[in-house]
Design an enzyme around this catalytic site. Sequence first.
Site, PDB file in Angstrom:
ATOM      1  N   HIS A 267       0.845  -1.207   0.000  1.00 33.77           N
ATOM      2  CA  HIS A 267       0.000   0.000   0.000  1.00 33.77           C
ATOM      3  C   HIS A 267       0.881   1.258   0.000  1.00 33.77           C
ATOM      4  O   HIS A 267       0.721   2.146  -0.847  1.00 33.77           O
ATOM      5  CB  HIS A 267      -0.907  -0.033   1.240  1.00 33.77           C
ATOM      6  CG  HIS A 267      -1.771   1.178   1.393  1.00 33.77           C
ATOM      7  ND1 HIS A 267      -3.092   1.201   1.013  1.00 33.77           N
ATOM      8  CD2 HIS A 267      -1.507   2.420   1.861  1.00 33.77           C
ATOM      9  CE1 HIS A 267      -3.594   2.405   1.243  1.00 33.77           C
ATOM     10  NE2 HIS A 267      -2.656   3.167   1.769  1.00 33.77           N
ATOM     11  N   GLU A 268       1.829   1.306   0.919  1.00 30.37           N
ATOM     12  CA  GLU A 268       2.693   2.492   0.998  1.00 30.37           C
ATOM     13  C   GLU A 268       3.561   2.615  -0.259  1.00 30.37           C
ATOM     14  O   GLU A 268       3.903   3.725  -0.672  1.00 30.37           O
ATOM     15  CB  GLU A 268       3.562   2.463   2.259  1.00 30.37           C
ATOM     16  CG  GLU A 268       2.793   2.403   3.587  1.00 30.37           C
ATOM     17  CD  GLU A 268       1.691   3.445   3.751  1.00 30.37           C
ATOM     18  OE1 GLU A 268       1.767   4.510   3.112  1.00 30.37           O
ATOM     19  OE2 GLU A 268       0.731   3.180   4.517  1.00 30.37           O
ATOM     20  N   HIS A 271       1.758   4.659  -2.763  1.00 29.08           N
ATOM     21  CA  HIS A 271       1.947   6.094  -2.482  1.00 29.08           C
ATOM     22  C   HIS A 271       3.341   6.533  -2.917  1.00 29.08           C
ATOM     23  O   HIS A 271       3.531   7.591  -3.510  1.00 29.08           O
ATOM     24  CB  HIS A 271       1.789   6.370  -0.983  1.00 29.08           C
ATOM     25  CG  HIS A 271       0.369   6.299  -0.490  1.00 29.08           C
ATOM     26  ND1 HIS A 271      -0.630   7.072  -1.004  1.00 29.08           N
ATOM     27  CD2 HIS A 271      -0.208   5.545   0.493  1.00 29.08           C
ATOM     28  CE1 HIS A 271      -1.775   6.814  -0.360  1.00 29.08           C
ATOM     29  NE2 HIS A 271      -1.545   5.884   0.546  1.00 29.08           N
ATOM     30  N   GLU A 297      -4.617   8.043  -2.845  1.00 32.01           N
ATOM     31  CA  GLU A 297      -5.102   6.785  -2.298  1.00 32.01           C
ATOM     32  C   GLU A 297      -5.419   5.789  -3.422  1.00 32.01           C
ATOM     33  O   GLU A 297      -5.279   4.582  -3.234  1.00 32.01           O
ATOM     34  CB  GLU A 297      -6.335   7.060  -1.423  1.00 32.01           C
ATOM     35  CG  GLU A 297      -6.630   6.019  -0.382  1.00 32.01           C
ATOM     36  CD  GLU A 297      -5.503   5.784   0.622  1.00 32.01           C
ATOM     37  OE1 GLU A 297      -4.625   6.646   0.810  1.00 32.01           O
ATOM     38  OE2 GLU A 297      -5.497   4.690   1.209  1.00 32.01           O
TER      39      GLU A 297
HETATM   40 ZN    ZN Z   1      -2.973   5.254   2.001  1.00 32.40          ZN
END
Ligand code: ZN
Length: 503
Positions: A267-268, A271, A297
């Site tokens: 997830h990171e 980003h 996101e």
């Molecule tokens: Zn996030």
Amino acid sequence: MPNASPLDELVSRLRRGHTLGTIADLLQWDEQVNLPPGAAEQRAAQHAALAEVHHAAASDPRIGEQLGALEADAGKLTPDQSTVVAHARRDYDRATKLPAEFVREKAAQGSRGYHAWAKAKAADDFASYAPVLEKNLEFARREAAYLGHGAAPYDYALDKHDPGLTTTTVDRLFAELKRDLVPLVRAIAASPRAAEARAVAARLKGFPVEGQGAFLREVTAALGFDYARGRIDVSLHPFCSGTGSDVRMTTRFNADQPLDALFSSIHETGHGLYEQGLPATHLGTALGLHAGMAVHESQSRLWENQVARSRAFWRHFEPRWRALFPEQTAGVTSEELHLAVNAVEPTLIRVDADEVTYNLHIVLRFELEKKLFAGELAVRDLPAAWRTAARELIGLEPANDREGVLQDVHWSDGSFGYFPSYCLGNMIAAQLWARVRAMRPALEEEFARGDFTWLLGWLRENIHAQGRRHSATELVQRVTGEPLSPRHLVAHLRERYGALYLG
Ligand code: ZN
């Protein structure tokens, strides 16, 4: 070049402000990763001193003069220059239109609010927190009014995180999503496979942290994260900060929840890939800045959910995972692993929610925030309204306010309007995913070979390189050829989870 001078000057001032912002981010990162426990006060003083310098740079009257000159001759600006000027104006107004006294009071209130929330949560005592929340709402309304948005303070709160986003848009998107998602979550929760998924996940135990760290580094590097321009460390709550050539991600490890560290770092990484993909030559202006939290996101969710929870992804990485953890994975079949990776269980706690249920947690918060700002819901009635909404949306009722209205930190320091970006990110991710799958039918076969370069290249060109030229809804329309809609998210969830749980 009559405009060159004020524009160049403006850009150099914006760059300086941006650089100061990156120093503040680094202090924040260091606080969460490295800070000795006794250094909290010293760090607070460093934050305060830097914030003062940063604010002075962002509210420099010469920025106002340059903006005035450029706006007076707006017809001569190229579209990109207009983007830079418009966003600089937005930031400059926010830095200068709030009275210093108000900014000081609001910061102090935010800090008091955080501590009041932490205490109230520990004691399950909403009554002690209610006056703080009322005050936070009042500050949010006053801030909107100072900026000229007194008539639509919730629109202002949304726009702060996602430029151009309005209550009407979110309302329409979430109403449609809710209609389709509530029955899907009910059906999955009632499926016997749901308990089976939980049982398999519970069997994944005793994964040494060193091995987990090695595996997630291999995975995130394969997805395209550039470790020459970033790093990953450990913190209490995973996050990603920094930009350009210095992107800092964090994760956390639990030997008995090996999928947690892996998926939070993927997830990171989403980003981080976005930040690493922003145009370096434009860092410091809107052309080198992400398009808002919803688009940010969408990048983390796309890699985490559409990519890393797929069968194709695991076809490539499963042999390596088993080789690193032969004993821990011996009794788990590939099908069981896939089920554990896609476990669904309605829960009362947002941060523990799965890919499907998560969206309903956000719808709940949006509906309550909207009513609070519209004056249709009083703060004292919030706990009861939360319980009713949780029962209707998630099918569970909190036994106390710790599992209900007191669970999130966001409102304690006045961060209203932030929650919707999480769910909009899921919608955008699903719509981008539908588009790339239609364009590139062999995409998942490439994933199965460990090749993620085409997808990253496409995101680089269509999303990352665009900076802040377009709002989230404009960007989605341009890239996918249709307006933002929840139907792709619903279709994605039905396809993946319907096959697993309802087949
Ligand atoms: Zn996030």
